[in-house]
Design a protein around this motif. Structure first.
Motif, short mmCIF file in Angstrom:
data_model
loop_
_atom_site.label_atom_id
_atom_site.label_comp_id
_atom_site.label_asym_id
_atom_site.label_seq_id
_atom_site.Cartn_x
_atom_site.Cartn_y
_atom_site.Cartn_z
N ILE A 92 -39.47 6.43 -17.52
CA ILE A 92 -39.41 6.20 -16.32
C ILE A 92 -38.63 7.36 -15.40
N PHE A 93 -39.36 7.83 -14.13
CA PHE A 93 -39.10 8.76 -13.23
C PHE A 93 -38.72 8.21 -11.92
N HIS A 94 -37.67 8.40 -11.56
CA HIS A 94 -37.23 8.01 -10.22
C HIS A 94 -37.35 9.22 -9.04
N TYR A 95 -37.57 8.91 -8.02
CA TYR A 95 -37.72 9.70 -6.66
C TYR A 95 -37.30 9.16 -5.65
N ARG A 96 -37.06 9.97 -4.59
CA ARG A 96 -36.76 9.58 -3.17
C ARG A 96 -37.77 10.45 -2.42
N MET A 97 -38.82 9.89 -2.02
CA MET A 97 -40.10 10.59 -1.10
C MET A 97 -40.37 9.66 -0.07
N LYS A 98 -41.12 10.31 0.80
CA LYS A 98 -42.06 9.53 1.87
C LYS A 98 -43.62 9.25 1.00
N LEU A 99 -43.99 8.28 1.30
CA LEU A 99 -45.19 7.85 0.91
C LEU A 99 -46.46 8.59 1.77
N THR A 100 -46.89 9.68 1.07
CA THR A 100 -47.88 10.42 2.04
C THR A 100 -49.07 10.31 1.22
N TYR A 101 -50.23 10.79 1.70
CA TYR A 101 -51.57 10.72 1.18
C TYR A 101 -51.62 11.82 -0.11
N ASP A 102 -50.81 13.11 -0.03
CA ASP A 102 -50.74 14.04 -1.21
C ASP A 102 -50.18 13.15 -2.26
N LEU A 103 -49.12 12.58 -2.10
CA LEU A 103 -48.31 11.83 -3.31
C LEU A 103 -49.23 10.93 -3.84
N LYS A 104 -49.90 9.92 -3.12
CA LYS A 104 -51.07 9.03 -3.65
C LYS A 104 -52.10 9.64 -4.41
N GLU A 105 -52.53 10.90 -3.79
CA GLU A 105 -53.66 11.52 -4.54
C GLU A 105 -53.34 12.00 -5.80
N GLU A 106 -52.00 12.58 -5.98
CA GLU A 106 -51.17 13.09 -7.35
C GLU A 106 -50.93 12.15 -8.04
N ILE A 107 -50.66 11.01 -7.91
CA ILE A 107 -50.44 9.90 -8.77
C ILE A 107 -51.78 9.34 -9.31
N MET A 108 -52.95 9.24 -8.56
CA MET A 108 -54.19 8.71 -9.07
C MET A 108 -54.89 9.88 -9.90
N SER A 109 -54.49 11.00 -9.77
CA SER A 109 -55.28 11.90 -10.57
C SER A 109 -54.78 12.15 -11.80
N HIS A 110 -53.52 11.40 -12.21
CA HIS A 110 -53.26 11.11 -13.55
C HIS A 110 -53.62 10.12 -14.62
N GLY A 111 -54.28 9.08 -13.55
CA GLY A 111 -55.02 8.02 -14.45
C GLY A 111 -54.22 7.01 -14.94
N SER A 112 -54.33 6.46 -16.21
CA SER A 112 -53.60 5.89 -16.67
C SER A 112 -52.21 6.20 -17.10
N ASP A 113 -52.18 7.26 -17.22
CA ASP A 113 -50.97 7.97 -17.78
C ASP A 113 -49.83 7.69 -16.76
N ILE A 114 -49.93 7.42 -15.64
CA ILE A 114 -48.88 7.11 -14.74
C ILE A 114 -48.99 5.61 -14.21
N GLU A 115 -48.01 4.87 -14.03
CA GLU A 115 -48.18 3.56 -13.38
C GLU A 115 -47.02 3.58 -12.30
N VAL A 116 -47.42 3.03 -11.23
CA VAL A 116 -46.28 2.64 -10.14
C VAL A 116 -45.51 1.80 -10.24
N ILE A 117 -44.24 1.70 -10.43
CA ILE A 117 -43.44 0.22 -10.73
C ILE A 117 -42.87 -0.06 -9.34
N ALA A 118 -42.31 0.77 -8.43
CA ALA A 118 -42.01 0.60 -7.02
C ALA A 118 -41.96 1.90 -6.25
N PRO A 119 -42.07 1.61 -4.85
CA PRO A 119 -41.99 0.46 -4.34
C PRO A 119 -43.43 -0.64 -4.17
N PRO A 120 -43.53 -1.73 -3.92
CA PRO A 120 -44.35 -2.67 -3.84
C PRO A 120 -45.71 -2.19 -3.06
#
Length: 296
Positions: free
Chosen positions: A251-279
């Motif tokens: 489980i990885f914790h961060y303090r960041m703004k929700l930006t376009y690049d962040l969403k793109e990065e998360i989705m680029s890893h497919g099922s290897d990364i799951e968003v737990i929070a924020p909703p």
């Protein structure tokens, strides 16, 4: 300055850094084995000249421990200077290695990315002189080019692409522009002064990538597979990264703004990364994935 001369400086820095501490005799021995020496020994006078040039060019001090007569790199730079010196050294080291590897060039595969070589020197020169720049900008979202007048505050590289961040006189706000999408770039005679309270390091402090947001940073929690966790440890998404290790995941914790690049990065890893929070981030990712799935 001859490129071969710079390569000698880079070799010295790289050798001292890898060895942590090294005597002049050991350094001279390593020098004779390198392709830069032409089989000739490194004289003390030449070494001292190179050491002075290294400080002038990179701001790096090759210091000597008088107790052991060992040379080492003295870290007396600011954080920003250190990052710039490291980037320059890495780039030059790789460039020198590639130049010395022409005989196996067909076995070295490079990524084809847009070059900023034409525009970067112009932008940096404008920054040094405190002068505005003008150019036509070819956004991927517009049909026609936009005429831009910008006070260039700083430049940033992200995923091998260069960007300039500065005050856009037309839009009356700080904006980011990709150098590879510019044309007809030139420096004007119009002076500008960067605001005293503007800190380039703080501009993207709460962001991943090159996009930012006016919103407040959020507490972000990601679940990564054990394999993906190793990649995140090696290359953290953000300085705020904290990890909780479990048997088959982390489980990885961060303090960041929700930006376009962040969403793109998360989705680029497919099922290897799951968003737990924020909703809201989880919902945005779900929406993007559903839209993508509807194409198939």
């Amino acid at each position: 300055m001859a490129r071969n001369q710079v390569a000698k400086y880079v070799w010295l820095i790289d050798t001292v850094e890898r060895r942590k501490r090294i005597t002049f005799d050991e350094l001279s021995q390593q020098w004779r084995l390198s392709s830069l020496s032409d089989g000739k020994p490194l004289s003390r006078r030449t070494f001292f000249n190179y050491r002075d040039a290294i400080y002038d060019m990179f701001g790096i001090t090759l210091a000597c421990d008088r107790a052991t007569y060992e040379y080492y790199i003295a870290h007396d730079e600011t954080e920003a200077q250190s990052r710039l010196s490291r980037w320059l050294l890495d780039s030059m080291s790789i460039n020198g290695m590639l130049s010395d590897s022409q005989d196996v060039s067909s076995r070295i595969i490079l990524e084809n990315v847009p070059s900023a070589r034409q525009h970067l020197p112009v932008v940096v020169q404008a920054m040094k002189q405190g002068l505005r720049i003008k150019y036509d900008y070819h956004s991927y979202k517009r049909v026609n080019a936009t005429h831009v007048t910008l006070a260039p505050y700083f430049v940033k590289i992200f995923k091998q692409l260069w960007y300039v961040i500065g005050y856009d006189l037309n839009d009356k706000r700080v904006k980011t522009y990709a150098l590879d999408r510019m044309s007809d770039l030139h420096i004007t005679g119009e002076k500008f002064t960067m605001p005293r309270d503007f800190d380039p390091m703080s501009f993207f402090k709460d962001c991943f990538g090159i996009t930012t947001s006016q919103d407040e940073p959020k507490d972000i929690v990601l679940r990564a597979s054990s394999t993906q966790a190793k990649y995140l440890r090696a290359l953290p998404l953000h300085p705020s990264q904290r990890e909780e290790v479990h048997d088959s995941y982390s489980i990885f914790h961060y303090r960041m703004k929700l930006t376009y690049d962040l969403k793109e990065e998360i989705m680029s890893h497919g099922s290897d990364i799951e968003v737990i929070a924020p909703p809201e981030l989880k919902a945005q990712i779900v929406t993007e994935l559903k839209n993508a799935l509807s194409n198939y």
